[in-house]
Design an enzyme around this catalytic site. Structure first.
Site, PDB file in Angstrom:
ATOM      1  N   GLY B  64      -2.204  -5.947  15.781  1.00 39.50           N
ATOM      2  CA  GLY B  64      -2.160  -4.916  16.801  1.00 39.50           C
ATOM      3  C   GLY B  64      -1.974  -3.491  16.322  1.00 39.50           C
ATOM      4  O   GLY B  64      -2.466  -3.106  15.270  1.00 39.50           O
ATOM      5  N   SER B  65      -1.201  -2.737  17.120  1.00 37.88           N
ATOM      6  CA  SER B  65      -1.162  -1.274  17.062  1.00 37.88           C
ATOM      7  C   SER B  65      -0.684  -0.702  15.741  1.00 37.88           C
ATOM      8  O   SER B  65       0.251  -1.201  15.127  1.00 37.88           O
ATOM      9  CB  SER B  65      -0.247  -0.774  18.166  1.00 37.88           C
ATOM     10  OG  SER B  65      -0.036   0.607  18.051  1.00 37.88           O
TER      11      SER B  65
END
Lengths: 406, 135
Positions: B64-65
């Site tokens: 993810g981020s």
């Protein structure tokens, strides 16, 4: 690592404390990953610009750096936590105490010479590297897009390493900067026709879970995806996984053929069944109070589509169309903003629900066409989330209700 | 009492000692964790509802981020973060956060050898994780 004389002088503090510390972080990264040298770069897209992500720790880190540190190369900024021009009017969403901290963080970045793009899709607003160019980008969806669709070369940079790259103009040569690491590991055969952004988001979500940190290769996509399709795929694939690079055979620049990027192997099939399995995870129905389009930020084409769907209608749910300010200027000019706002929806610039100050705000159910937002919203906003087509999102916003049937 | 010594790779120097919190699921520090409380908030995550505070966090890798670097740093600065990190394969986003936060970290460890509740001693400099299990 083999450092040049100039890099050694950076480490000796000849260019100031911020450059010294920055290169130290980059050398530490390089040592871990076995980099032999630094690469010179001329392009950064910095993540960690939302105060919700940076927190007080990140804010102080950037403020300290801004006292004497200056960016030596162009740096675009990622999405922030407020609409920088409407936060006071929308204080319900962007509380003052948060907004003031956010502005403090932006001022520090500004002082160092950042470009105030505030978008997760900088490739739509003037930051387009060239094929093969070495860059330092953060924002997981933009990393996947720029590596895969453009063929530029970046690792997944976090806020501090992007800042370090921006003041030194360097990144360590490891990971996706090296040709040998850009080959595929998983072969995924797409056995159904993909038409919409949601279709590509579903494929991305599926592939991210399989590939993790590795490179997936898609075959069987015989039609030409749009920029918006690729944006949706890039965002979802970097949410369920940490994918920084993917190839689509016959579409993306490094994969003219399958043989160019991956050896012979048994493909993993993505068809109707796999599609349904992902969608079931994000299926809800009943009253809907929040609808968001534009994760990653809308292109002008998407805003045009939303405007056509909303023309002459009124929405019951809170409806956000998230985009970069430059794109909104275009929408203003074309009369699209007026149509959208007249329907009771809002064009929100600079920010998005993933990076805005999150609280439940009393909302119960969110609908979106974004695989990325559908992945994050349940945890961040405590919201039940549905992944739908853009037309279905608009229809549900107008009715305030989603029956679960198109 | 069972004692095992697992050898991996140095990521961030320093030593840390504490109870292991182990998950087989990848983690995104932006999205999986609340940085003010240290609790795991990602729906359906294997360790949803657990708190990272004071634990040595053992997980395969990140997902993810890229906002995760600052989020990890903030978590640690808020006093609700882990005291050390053990990975199967380190992701650059977590590495950068750990460097800035001075968080001892080791990767290339066979994390199947570690269970939640084990007492761990990390030696970041030597890339070693000592596992002590009360049996």
């Amino acid at each position: 690592m083999q450092l040049t004389d100039e890099e050694k002088r950076m480490l000796d503090g000849e260019y100031g404390e911020v450059v010294r510390k920055s290169l130290k972080i980059l050398v530490a990264l390089g040592e871990i990953y076995g980099a032999e040298r630094m690469l010179k770069i001329k392009n950064v897209h910095s993540p960690g610009v939302s105060y919700r992500v940076a927190g007080d720790a990140g804010l102080n880190f950037v403020k300290d750096a801004s006292r004497e540190g200056r960016f030596t190369i162009p740096v675009t900024l990622n999405t922030i936590g407020i609409d920088s021009e409407r936060w006071e009017e929308l204080e319900y969403h962007f509380p003052r105490c948060f907004a003031l901290k956010q502005i403090e963080l932006l001022d520090a970045y500004q002082k160092m010479g950042a470009i105030a793009t505030y978008t997760c899709a900088p490739y739509l607003t003037g930051n387009i590297p060239a094929m093969g160019e070495h860059i330092a980008w953060g924002e997981s969806s933009a990393v996947a897009y720029v590596n895969s669709v453009v063929g530029a070369r970046t690792n997944r940079e976090g806020g501090p390493s992007a800042l370090a790259a921006a003041v030194t103009g360097r990144v360590p040569e490891y990971g996706f900067h090296l040709e040998e690491n850009r080959k595929g590991k998983y072969l995924i055969r797409v056995d159904m026709e993909l038409k919409t952004d949601k279709d590509y988001a579903v494929l991305g979500y599926f592939a991210g879970r399989i590939a993790g940190r590795d490179v997936p290769v898609f075959e069987g996509i015989k039609w030409r995806p749009t920029l918006e399709n690729l944006k949706a795929l890039s965002a979802a694939i970097a949410s369920s996984g940490a994918v920084a690079l993917y190839h689509i055979v016959g579409v993306t620049p490094e994969a003219p053929t399958a043989d160019a990027v991956i050896g012979k192997q048994e493909p993993i099939i993505f068809g109707r069944k796999e599609y349904r399995e992902v969608v079931e995870k994000f299926t809800i129905n009943g009253d809907v109070d929040f609808v968001v389009i534009g994760c990653p930020h809308c292109s002008i084409v998407e805003i045009g589509k939303v405007a056509r769907l909303l023309e002459g209608k009124k929405v019951k749910a809170e409806f956000w169309v998230c985009t970069a300010r430059q794109t909104k200027v275009l929408a203003d000019k074309m009369g699209l903003t007026e149509i959208i706002e007249k329907a009771g929806a809002r064009i929100i610039c600079d920010t998005c629900p993933v990076l805005a100050p999150t609280s439940t705000k009393g909302y119960k159910k969110l609908l979106t066409n974004s695989g990325k937002l559908a992945h994050y919203a349940p945890g961040l906003w405590n919201l039940k989330t549905g992944l739908l087509e853009i037309e279905e999102c608009v229809d549900a916003a107008i009715k305030g209700y989603w029956s679960g049937k198109a | 009492m069972i004692t095992k010594v697992l050898t991996g790779r140095k990521i961030v120097e320093g030593t840390a000692e504490g109870e292991a919190l182990v998950t087989r699921d990848p983690i995104s520090f932006m999205g999986s964790i609340n940085p003010k409380t240290g609790y795991v908030i990602e729906r359906g995550h294997e360790i949803e509802g657990q708190c990272l505070k004071g634990k040595i966090l053992v997980f395969p890798s990140a997902k993810g981020s890229t906002g995760g670097s600052y989020m990890l740093y903030d978590l640690v600065r808020n006093g609700v973060g882990p005291t050390g990190i053990v990975n199967a394969e380190a992701d650059s986003v977590v590495v950068i956060g750990a460097i800035v936060a001075d968080l001892p970290m080791v990767d290339r460890i066979n994390i199947a050898e570690i269970e939640t509740g084990d007492h761990l001693i990390i030696d970041g400099e030597r890339g070693i994780v000592k596992v002590i299990r009360e049996k």
